[in-house]
Design a protein around this motif. Structure first.
Motif, PDB file in Angstrom:
ATOM      1  N   HIS A 292       0.842  -1.085   0.111  1.00 19.96           N
ATOM      2  CA  HIS A 292       0.057  -0.025   0.083  1.00 19.96           C
ATOM      3  C   HIS A 292       0.907   1.264  -0.038  1.00 19.96           C
ATOM      4  O   HIS A 292       0.576   2.064  -0.896  1.00 19.96           O
ATOM      5  CB  HIS A 292      -0.813   0.076   1.136  1.00 19.96           C
ATOM      6  CG  HIS A 292      -1.681   1.342   1.447  1.00 19.96           C
ATOM      7  ND1 HIS A 292      -2.704   1.539   0.428  1.00 19.96           N
ATOM      8  CD2 HIS A 292      -1.932   2.147   2.294  1.00 19.96           C
ATOM      9  CE1 HIS A 292      -3.182   2.616   0.823  1.00 19.96           C
ATOM     10  NE2 HIS A 292      -2.736   3.158   2.058  1.00 19.96           N
TER      11      HIS A 292
ATOM     12  N   ARG B 160       1.959   1.976  -3.394  1.00 21.39           N
ATOM     13  CA  ARG B 160       1.008   2.492  -4.202  1.00 21.39           C
ATOM     14  C   ARG B 160       0.762   3.766  -4.081  1.00 21.39           C
ATOM     15  O   ARG B 160       0.581   4.663  -4.922  1.00 21.39           O
ATOM     16  CB  ARG B 160      -0.381   1.758  -3.915  1.00 21.39           C
ATOM     17  CG  ARG B 160      -1.485   1.835  -4.951  1.00 21.39           C
ATOM     18  CD  ARG B 160      -1.142   1.211  -6.196  1.00 21.39           C
ATOM     19  NE  ARG B 160      -2.112   1.216  -7.135  1.00 21.39           N
ATOM     20  CZ  ARG B 160      -2.398   2.371  -7.889  1.00 21.39           C
ATOM     21  NH1 ARG B 160      -2.004   3.414  -7.576  1.00 21.39           N
ATOM     22  NH2 ARG B 160      -3.227   2.277  -8.945  1.00 21.39           N
TER      23      ARG B 160
ATOM     24  N   HIS C  86       3.616   5.893  -5.769  1.00 22.35           N
ATOM     25  CA  HIS C  86       3.166   6.167  -7.042  1.00 22.35           C
ATOM     26  C   HIS C  86       2.377   7.033  -7.407  1.00 22.35           C
ATOM     27  O   HIS C  86       2.255   7.928  -8.151  1.00 22.35           O
ATOM     28  CB  HIS C  86       2.791   4.425  -7.645  1.00 22.35           C
ATOM     29  CG  HIS C  86       2.483   4.729  -8.956  1.00 22.35           C
ATOM     30  ND1 HIS C  86       3.211   5.091 -10.259  1.00 22.35           N
ATOM     31  CD2 HIS C  86       1.407   4.383  -9.705  1.00 22.35           C
ATOM     32  CE1 HIS C  86       2.564   5.061 -11.207  1.00 22.35           C
ATOM     33  NE2 HIS C  86       1.426   4.299 -11.083  1.00 22.35           N
ATOM     34  N   GLN C  87       1.252   7.168  -6.536  1.00 22.62           N
ATOM     35  CA  GLN C  87       0.023   8.157  -6.834  1.00 22.62           C
ATOM     36  C   GLN C  87       0.326   9.433  -6.575  1.00 22.62           C
ATOM     37  O   GLN C  87       0.268  10.392  -7.425  1.00 22.62           O
ATOM     38  CB  GLN C  87      -0.988   7.663  -5.712  1.00 22.62           C
ATOM     39  CG  GLN C  87      -2.248   8.510  -5.833  1.00 22.62           C
ATOM     40  CD  GLN C  87      -3.146   8.289  -4.788  1.00 22.62           C
ATOM     41  OE1 GLN C  87      -3.332   7.191  -4.311  1.00 22.62           O
ATOM     42  NE2 GLN C  87      -4.065   9.235  -4.601  1.00 22.62           N
TER      43      GLN C  87
ATOM     44  N   ILE D 293       2.894  -3.525  -8.687  1.00 24.18           N
ATOM     45  CA  ILE D 293       1.661  -2.875  -8.225  1.00 24.18           C
ATOM     46  C   ILE D 293       0.472  -3.419  -9.003  1.00 24.18           C
ATOM     47  O   ILE D 293      -0.679  -3.540  -8.539  1.00 24.18           O
ATOM     48  CB  ILE D 293       1.698  -1.202  -8.663  1.00 24.18           C
ATOM     49  CG1 ILE D 293       2.676  -0.694  -7.663  1.00 24.18           C
ATOM     50  CG2 ILE D 293       0.639  -0.785  -8.852  1.00 24.18           C
ATOM     51  CD1 ILE D 293       2.843   0.870  -7.973  1.00 24.18           C
TER      52      ILE D 293
ATOM     53  N   ASP E 216      -2.546  -4.558  -6.344  1.00 28.01           N
ATOM     54  CA  ASP E 216      -4.408  -4.055  -6.762  1.00 28.01           C
ATOM     55  C   ASP E 216      -5.017  -5.453  -6.376  1.00 28.01           C
ATOM     56  O   ASP E 216      -5.918  -5.088  -5.632  1.00 28.01           O
ATOM     57  CB  ASP E 216      -4.317  -3.521  -7.881  1.00 28.01           C
ATOM     58  CG  ASP E 216      -3.894  -2.125  -8.001  1.00 28.01           C
ATOM     59  OD1 ASP E 216      -3.441  -1.533  -6.908  1.00 28.01           O
ATOM     60  OD2 ASP E 216      -3.369  -1.541  -9.086  1.00 28.01           O
TER      61      ASP E 216
ATOM     62  N   ARG F 210      -8.050   0.161  -7.515  1.00 29.98           N
ATOM     63  CA  ARG F 210      -8.202   0.060  -6.063  1.00 29.98           C
ATOM     64  C   ARG F 210      -9.461   0.318  -5.332  1.00 29.98           C
ATOM     65  O   ARG F 210     -10.005  -0.061  -4.305  1.00 29.98           O
ATOM     66  CB  ARG F 210      -7.454   1.297  -5.396  1.00 29.98           C
ATOM     67  CG  ARG F 210      -5.786   0.967  -5.457  1.00 29.98           C
ATOM     68  CD  ARG F 210      -5.147   2.432  -5.066  1.00 29.98           C
ATOM     69  NE  ARG F 210      -5.231   3.555  -5.974  1.00 29.98           N
ATOM     70  CZ  ARG F 210      -4.942   4.590  -5.465  1.00 29.98           C
ATOM     71  NH1 ARG F 210      -4.511   5.035  -4.481  1.00 29.98           N
ATOM     72  NH2 ARG F 210      -5.318   5.695  -6.266  1.00 29.98           N
TER      73      ARG F 210
END
Length: 309
Positions: A8, A11, A14-15, A66, A70, A160
């Protein structure tokens, strides 16, 4: 076994593009997140991050991870939902969040109904913009987000999240009592082209840009004179004759203010959709099922309920 929390974290890096921003979303220090990601890279024996100016970018191996993460996180939510099904009399907490008018018009009534039905249930409500709500949802800090599609929100295909339509609402023109438009059953938006306009402050939410867009589609540019940060202040400004405004059906103001809602008519009545969003895999969680049902039941008659896709 890989720690799902580390997946997480990856993730979120990356976001948001930086370890610092991901750490803020998780309420952790950047060094703590960096340490966890180094440990994840060590466990997997592949590099996951590489510098890119002041930010970091994911390596090809991290992108591959990733894609699998997910699915793993969604399966984890499904497992939690199944476990929740075995808990008799689950006491919560059920955490819900949403933008201002969603809290006032939907989440608060839904939460109240849930508590009247089950006084032992714990419900937690948080008011926040859609982009913040999605971050809370991704971080596991809320269970249901009531959102509106915005440019800052993750795209609809984000693996997600699981979105479903809840309602569609029109915008109304609000004018002071005694205004020439107040007694009409409906008006076209262009009939207010010469009025002084009031909006929520541009830095607070998308209302200012929405009014610009809707009025532009009606053939005029609104002349803004006043801005506020709450709907109650907009109601007060309108009530005292300082201008007019557009408000969604969920928005309300003080009942003692002499303000009249005038429905808009014509081919391009401004409308918006409101959605519910949960983490993928969690929609069958019994508490979340109850929350979503309560939100659906709380949709006021002045809005149009939408069936799930």
């Amino acid at each position: 076994m890989i720690d799902l929390r580390r997946l997480h974290m990856l993730r979120l890096v990356h976001q948001y593009g930086t370890v610092t921003s991901a750490a803020e979303a998780l309420h952790l220090t950047p060094s703590a997140v960096s340490h966890q990601l180094r440990e994840l890279a060590r466990e997997l024996k592949v590099p996951l991050l590489e510098p890119q100016g002041r930010k970091v970018r994911l390596t090809p191996a991290a992108h591959l991870l990733i894609e699998h993460a997910d699915g793993l996180l969604a399966r984890w939510e499904e497992a939690l939902a199944d476990l929740e099904s075995h808990r008799a009399g689950a006491a919560g907490p059920l955490r819900m969040c949403g933008f201002t008018t969603a809290v006032g018009g939907l989440i608060a009534p839904a939460a109240g109904a849930l508590l009247r039905d089950d006084p032992g249930l714990r419900v937690e409500v948080r008011e926040c913009d859609t982009d913040v709500a999605m971050g809370l949802l991704a971080a596991g800090e809320t269970d249901i987000a009531v959102i509106e599609p915005t440019p800052d929100a993750p795209p609809p295909g984000d693996p997600r999240f699981d979105r479903e339509p809840l309602l569609e609402e029109a915008y109304d023109l609000i004018v002071p009592a005694g205004h020439p438009l107040a007694g009409r059953a409906g008006v076209r938006l262009e009939h207010a082209a010469e009025e002084v306009w009031i909006s929520v402050a541009p830095e607070v939410c998308a209302h200012y840009q929405q009014v610009l867009t809707y009025c532009g589609a009606a053939g005029f540019t609104p002349r803004f004179a006043h801005h506020a940060t709450t709907w109650s202040v907009i109601w007060a400004l309108v009530a005292n004759g300082l201008g007019v405004s557009l408000v969604p059906r969920l928005a309300g103001g003080p009942a003692d203010q002499p303000v009249v809602r005038v429905p808009l008519t014509g081919d391009a009545v401004p409308r918006r959709r409101v959605l519910t969003c949960v983490r993928r895999g969690s929609r069958s969680n019994p508490l979340i099922v109850r929350g979503l049902r309560a939100l659906h039941d709380a949709v006021p008659d002045r809005c149009a309920r939408l069936a799930a896709a």
